[in-house]
Motif scaffolding. Structure first.
Motif, short mmCIF file in Angstrom:
data_model
loop_
_atom_site.label_atom_id
_atom_site.label_comp_id
_atom_site.label_asym_id
_atom_site.label_seq_id
_atom_site.Cartn_x
_atom_site.Cartn_y
_atom_site.Cartn_z
N LYS A 48 0.80 -1.23 -0.24
CA LYS A 48 0.06 0.02 0.03
C LYS A 48 0.79 1.26 -0.07
O LYS A 48 0.43 2.37 -0.34
CB LYS A 48 -1.06 -0.18 1.15
CG LYS A 48 -2.04 -0.96 1.05
CD LYS A 48 -3.29 -0.95 2.11
CE LYS A 48 -4.32 -2.09 2.16
NZ LYS A 48 -5.39 -1.86 2.94
N HIS A 307 -11.71 1.14 -4.40
CA HIS A 307 -10.47 0.91 -5.26
C HIS A 307 -9.32 1.34 -4.41
O HIS A 307 -9.40 2.14 -3.22
CB HIS A 307 -10.50 1.96 -6.52
CG HIS A 307 -9.55 1.65 -7.47
ND1 HIS A 307 -8.15 1.97 -7.33
CD2 HIS A 307 -9.36 1.03 -8.53
CE1 HIS A 307 -7.55 1.67 -8.52
NE2 HIS A 307 -8.37 0.64 -9.20
N PHE A 385 -11.54 -7.46 -20.67
CA PHE A 385 -10.85 -6.79 -19.58
C PHE A 385 -9.18 -6.89 -20.22
O PHE A 385 -8.28 -6.00 -20.52
CB PHE A 385 -10.92 -6.89 -18.27
CG PHE A 385 -10.17 -5.90 -17.16
CD1 PHE A 385 -9.12 -5.20 -17.52
CD2 PHE A 385 -10.79 -5.68 -16.06
CE1 PHE A 385 -8.57 -4.31 -16.77
CE2 PHE A 385 -10.38 -4.98 -15.02
CZ PHE A 385 -9.17 -4.19 -15.42
N1 CMC Z 1 -17.73 -3.51 -0.09
C1 CMC Z 1 -17.82 -3.38 1.15
N2 CMC Z 1 -16.87 -2.96 1.75
C2 CMC Z 1 -15.79 -2.65 1.26
C3 CMC Z 1 -15.67 -2.63 -0.22
C4 CMC Z 1 -16.84 -3.42 -0.83
N3 CMC Z 1 -16.72 -3.31 -2.32
N4 CMC Z 1 -14.21 -2.50 -0.47
C5 CMC Z 1 -13.79 -2.04 0.60
N5 CMC Z 1 -14.48 -2.18 1.63
C6 CMC Z 1 -14.31 -1.74 3.13
C7 CMC Z 1 -13.24 -2.90 3.50
O1 CMC Z 1 -14.20 -3.79 4.38
C8 CMC Z 1 -12.69 -2.22 4.66
O2 CMC Z 1 -13.54 -1.86 5.85
P1 CMC Z 1 -12.96 -1.47 7.37
O3 CMC Z 1 -11.81 -0.37 7.24
O4 CMC Z 1 -13.91 -1.23 8.12
O5 CMC Z 1 -12.31 -2.83 7.53
C9 CMC Z 1 -12.29 -0.82 3.87
O6 CMC Z 1 -13.36 -0.73 3.06
C10 CMC Z 1 -10.88 -0.67 2.98
O7 CMC Z 1 -10.89 -1.77 2.29
P2 CMC Z 1 -9.63 -2.67 1.85
O8 CMC Z 1 -10.18 -4.04 1.40
O9 CMC Z 1 -8.75 -2.45 2.97
O10 CMC Z 1 -9.19 -1.84 0.60
P3 CMC Z 1 -8.08 -2.32 -0.30
O11 CMC Z 1 -7.60 -1.12 -0.94
O12 CMC Z 1 -7.12 -3.32 0.10
O13 CMC Z 1 -8.99 -3.12 -1.49
C11 CMC Z 1 -10.36 -3.52 -3.33
C12 CMC Z 1 -9.33 -2.44 -2.87
C13 CMC Z 1 -10.90 -2.96 -5.00
C14 CMC Z 1 -9.91 -4.79 -3.66
C15 CMC Z 1 -11.98 -3.58 -2.59
O14 CMC Z 1 -12.54 -2.12 -2.57
C16 CMC Z 1 -12.79 -4.50 -3.14
O15 CMC Z 1 -12.63 -5.61 -2.75
N6 CMC Z 1 -13.95 -4.17 -4.05
C17 CMC Z 1 -14.54 -4.95 -4.72
C18 CMC Z 1 -14.07 -5.78 -5.87
C19 CMC Z 1 -13.73 -4.72 -7.04
O16 CMC Z 1 -14.82 -4.08 -7.40
N7 CMC Z 1 -12.83 -4.73 -7.59
C20 CMC Z 1 -12.45 -4.02 -8.87
C21 CMC Z 1 -11.33 -3.16 -8.49
S1 CMC Z 1 -11.11 -1.84 -9.95
C22 CMC Z 1 -10.78 -2.70 -11.24
C23 CMC Z 1 -9.43 -3.41 -11.16
O17 CMC Z 1 -8.35 -3.23 -10.25
O18 CMC Z 1 -9.40 -4.63 -11.96
#
Ligand code: CMC
Length: 428
Positions: A48, A307, A385
């Protein structure tokens, strides 16, 4: 700003130089950290806070919602350029002249055939195989048919491998879909534009002429541009790190395809549509799914939301949302899924949980709705994609090799058992 950062470890101070990018991003250069401190490393799961390289390809500012390829805004490129121009820009650094553009396209067309034996490999897959697994395998298999390794010090050799994969990859993509739908393979037509040819290879049925629909051509062109690069994401970093061992371009790409497949990355576009379908089947109760997404005891996440880098909005999502409205309108498709998606977005944007965590719709939230309107099966979405991301992966592989980056090899902090004496089986 000072140009060094100081770290104090057990009372001893160490200075490290700062690195500044052309957009004033700042990093602490810790390349000498371990050597100068006698073994201290940094730890950053999910990277990160860790820059893995310097790159001149794509700039993105997640706070401001800015995305630029080689300095050009994504909004302007999506409106004014075509996908091959963008591919050239990403890979070689500048927009092509008319001559460069024509030569590039002609060289790609000359490579747009795949050895018939690849067809036999495709035949061996079960019809039930996920298209991403098939695509990754076929891309790796191309190496066997083009075994000579690329001399990265030769511009000509590099160029040849770039046009080779840009020619063959769409054939593999289209074949992957035709295999699933039980259609005979199509080899395209050299007289067509790059994107037109992809559509023909995907959709042509044996007993009728394929008529191009400009709405579909424009929609696909735009979607491919929007997906073409996104700096050091999971799949691109995978391509770079695989290639850093001097593995060839095709197998590095195959590794990237596997990384893209996951639902937290490119696989999200398929997951979004499946989620919207499930909500529809469940009576369209978006509130229920919002509650599930916020419940820490429920593994469900709102797919297409959030994201790693964008904490304001994803500029690609804005363009895609508008395109979804236009494409469905132009095609005269009424899809209740679009209504559910819009409702879900509205609720999430007003919900404290999503506001606090800065979770906005990402590129995958609306793209599947367009793909579906185009007649592309759901399990092909991530393949689409990959088709768009191909130039970005190539650009990063090329940059990494030209910059002579060292092999990627992170360190770790070991947390396992300390030294133990071996216990013979009968004494355990
Ligand atoms: N729905 C519900 N809660 C969420 C979501 C979501 N889609 N995304 C993040 N959160 C919450 C997560 O639970 C955490 O909460 P807390 O702080 O209370 O523990 C907080 O937001 C931060 O999440 P994170 O998982 O630490 O964030 P990250 O930067 O590691 O993950 C992500 C980013 C894209 C993997 C995540 O937002 C996610 O899983 N999204 C859904 C899958 C998705 O749409 N992916 C496509 C991304 S864009 C295209 C690409 O990269 O290919």
């Amino acid at each position: 700003m000072a140009n060094t950062a100081s770290i104090e470890i057990e009372g001893k101070k160490y200075d490290f130089p700062l690195v500044k990018g052309t957009e004033n991003e700042v990093a602490i250069d810790i390349t000498k950290l371990r050597g100068s401190t006698g073994g201290v490393i940094t730890i950053d799961p999910g990277y990160k806070n860790t820059g893995s390289c310097e790159s001149a390809i794509t700039f993105l500012d997640g706070e401001k919602g800015i995305l630029r390829y080689r300095g050009y805004s994504i909004e302007e490129l999506a409106e004014k350029a075509d996908f091959l121009e963008v591919a050239y820009l990403l890979i070689f650094g500048d927009l092509p002249t008319k001559e460069q553009s024509e030569k590039f396209h002609n060289d790609i067309k000359a490579e747009a055939v795949v050895d018939e034996d690849v067809h036999k490999i495709l035949d061996a897959f079960p019809k039930s195989a996920h298209p991403m697994g098939v695509l990754s395998s076929l891309t790796a298999a191309l190496t066997a048919f083009n075994p000579s390794s690329v001399d990265v010090s030769s511009e000509e050799d590099m160029y040849k491998s770039v046009v080779r994969i840009l020619g063959k990859f769409p054939v593999l993509v289209a074949w992957t879909m035709r295999k699933k739908s039980g259609l005979p393979l199509d080899y395209g037509n050299k007289n067509l534009g790059y994107v037109e040819n992809i559509l023909k290879m995907m959709f042509k049925v044996p007993n009728e002429e394929y008529t191009q629909n400009p709405i579909l051509v424009n929609a696909l062109d735009k979607l491919l541009i929007l997906h073409a690069d996104h700096e050091q994401n999971c799949s691109t970093s995978t391509v770079r790190i695989t290639g850093s061992s001097h593995a060839g371009l095709f197998v590095s790409l195959a590794a990237g395809i596997s990384a893209l497949w996951g639902p937290l990355h490119g696989g999200a576009n398929q997951a979004v549509l499946e989620m919207l379908e499930a909500i529809k089947t469940d009576g369209g109760d978006t509130k229920k799914y919002m509650a599930k997404a916020k419940d820490k005891n429920d593994p469900f996440r709102l797919m297409g939301f959030g994201h790693r880098v964008y904490k304001n909005f994803d500029p690609r999502a804005k363009i895609i949302k508008k395109a979804a409205d236009e494409v469905l309108g132009d095609l005269g498709v009424e899809d209740p899924i679009l209504g559910i998606a819009k409702g879900l977005e509205k609720e999430a944007l007003e919900d404290q949980y999503f506001v606090d965590r800065k979770l906005y719709p990402n590129v995958d939230f609306y793209s599947g709705i367009i793909y579906r309107a185009m007649g592309i099966p759901t399990d092909m979405f991530t393949v689409m994609f990959a088709l768009g991301r191909l130039p970005g992966w190539i650009a990063h592989w090329r940059e990494m090799r030209l910059r002579k980056e060292p092999i990627g090899r992170p360190r770790q902090i070991y947390i396992g058992a300390t030294e133990r004496k071996f216990v013979p089986m009968e004494e355990r």
